[in-house]
Scaffold this motif. Structure first.
Motif, PDB file in Angstrom:
ATOM      1  N   ALA A   1      -2.753   5.080   1.196  1.00  0.00           N
ATOM      2  CA  ALA A   1      -2.395   3.681   0.964  1.00  0.00           C
ATOM      3  C   ALA A   1      -3.565   2.927   0.321  1.00  0.00           C
ATOM      4  N   GLU A   2      -4.773   3.143   0.837  1.00  0.00           N
ATOM      5  CA  GLU A   2      -5.944   2.453   0.287  1.00  0.00           C
ATOM      6  C   GLU A   2      -6.204   2.902  -1.150  1.00  0.00           C
TER       7      GLU A   2
ATOM      8  N   LEU B   1      -1.629  10.246  10.210  1.00  0.00           N
ATOM      9  CA  LEU B   1      -1.683   8.781  10.038  1.00  0.00           C
ATOM     10  C   LEU B   1      -2.922   8.360   9.260  1.00  0.00           C
ATOM     11  N   GLU B   2      -4.009   9.057   9.521  1.00  0.00           N
ATOM     12  CA  GLU B   2      -5.253   8.712   8.836  1.00  0.00           C
ATOM     13  C   GLU B   2      -5.158   9.055   7.349  1.00  0.00           C
TER      14      GLU B   2
ATOM     15  N   GLY C   1       0.833  -1.205   0.000  1.00  0.00           N
ATOM     16  CA  GLY C   1       0.000   0.000   0.000  1.00  0.00           C
ATOM     17  C   GLY C   1       0.858   1.240   0.000  1.00  0.00           C
TER      18      GLY C   1
ATOM     19  N   ARG D   1      -2.423   9.124   5.703  1.00  0.00           N
ATOM     20  CA  ARG D   1      -1.483   8.149   5.157  1.00  0.00           C
ATOM     21  C   ARG D   1      -2.218   6.841   4.839  1.00  0.00           C
ATOM     22  N   SER D   2      -3.083   6.447   5.766  1.00  0.00           N
ATOM     23  CA  SER D   2      -3.876   5.247   5.557  1.00  0.00           C
ATOM     24  C   SER D   2      -4.765   5.414   4.322  1.00  0.00           C
ATOM     25  N   HIS D   3      -5.338   6.603   4.195  1.00  0.00           N
ATOM     26  CA  HIS D   3      -6.190   6.892   3.033  1.00  0.00           C
ATOM     27  C   HIS D   3      -5.393   6.761   1.735  1.00  0.00           C
TER      28      HIS D   3
END
Lengths: 130, 217
Positions: free
Chosen positions: B63-64, B56-57, B21, B59-61
């Motif tokens: 990645a998805e 972090l959120e 990701g 970053r997670s977004h």
């Protein structure tokens, strides 16, 4: 010279969508725990409109601060952790209230538009968020 | 201080392209980290934990969004990161509501004028561009007042208003307290000129303001 008609209606549409996004988010979290990106896919899929994806995060942050949502980080094996949101009890109560006022509002607008099904009588609201 | 986006939720490092990701291509990774750095800078006024979680959120977004946009083909990683970033939007645009809320809350509870001013700024204006535009309009309207004052004051203090040429070649247009050694080159022509400048500037600014309001989202 007044602004172009398209500009006026576009502006109005943006405002309406912004206002209703909160309700859509709560509705999308009614049955499932979801993370931001997933939520955006559900919202844009259901509403058939483009969204600057980032706009959802300030909204989630506020709903979380107001106690309508709970959040937790979940590790993804071999991947990047996700922040999952879930509707809290308070969120369910808020959603029930919002649903009622939404139905009242749409009903009133339908009536003004001359929809014969929308009589003067108050709409009956069946079911609740719970 | 620039806070690096974190790898995982606990360590304090820049993404190296480790977890799936996250891109492996160097250019894509640089763009990725720059974006998160920028988001972190935009959110610097938020409390530390909130800022960290937000980055972090995002970053997670990314990645998805990055993973959903294609297979693990390195060749188009840069394009996929660019697309993911474009869809997510600019942090200084979409984070504004959080910043405004926080700054106004802080400013109102501590009577801190700078926080209040910043919060109001985020609330009222659509970012840097709009900020520059409003400053430009403000300067324009001040100039109008100056021109109008010139036309008026020429009648009362003619030797201090006009177009002054100094022996060393310096030229100044305006209202001056000290005009020693200077020659005024326009005489009473200053009045119609200043009035014309006032009118033209006023019309231009007002048209500009109307256009700016019409194109505002």
């Amino acid at each position: 010279m007044p602004p172009r008609l398209e500009a006026t209606t576009e502006k109005w549409e943006v405002q309406v969508r912004k206002g209703v996004l909160e309700l859509i988010i709560l509705l999308s979290l009614r049955k499932h725990e979801r993370y931001g990106y997933e939520l955006i896919t559900v919202v844009t899929g259901a509403m058939e409109f483009e969204l600057t994806e980032g706009t959802i995060y300030p909204l989630l942050s506020r709903l979380h601060k107001d106690g309508l949502l709970t959040a937790r980080w979940v590790e993804v094996p071999g991947g990047v952790p996700r922040k999952y949101y879930r509707l809290s009890e308070r969120g369910r109560d808020a959603l029930a209230a919002m649903k009622t006022s939404w139905i009242r509002l749409t009903y009133a607008v339908q009536r003004l538009m001359g929809d014969p099904r929308a009589t003067r009588q108050e709409p009956t609201i069946r079911g609740s968020a719970k | 201080m620039i806070h690096r986006p974190l790898t995982g939720s606990t360590e304090g490092n820049v993404d190296q392209g480790g977890p799936s990701g996250v891109p492996r291509d160097a250019d894509a990774l640089r763009l990725w980290n720059d974006y998160l750095d920028n988001a972190s800078r935009v959110a610097r006024r938020l409390p530390e934990t909130e800022r960290r979680e937000l980055v972090l959120e995002l970053r997670s977004h990314l990645a998805e969004s990055f993973a959903a946009a294609g297979d693990q083909d390195d060749a188009d990683e840069l394009a996929r990161v660019k697309a993911a970033i474009a869809r997510l939007g600019r942090p200084r645009d979409f984070l504004r509501p959080i910043l405004a809320d926080h700054l106004l809350e802080q400013g109102a509870s501590t009577f801190h004028p700078r926080l209040l001013a910043e919060g109001l700024y985020h609330n009222v204006f659509g970012g840097l561009k709009a900020g520059i535009v409003s400053v430009a309009f403000a300067v324009g309207y001040v100039l109008i007042i100056v021109f109008a004052a010139m036309a008026l004051m020429k009648a009362f203090v003619p030797s201090h208003v006009g177009y002054f040429v100094y022996p060393n070649g310096t030229r100044t247009f305006g209202i001056l307290a000290d005009t020693t050694g200077a020659r005024e080159a326009l005489g009473f022509w200053v009045v119609p000129l200043a009035l014309a400048a006032t009118t033209v500037l006023y019309v231009l600014l007002t048209l500009g303001l109307r256009a700016a309001r019409r194109f505002r989202g």
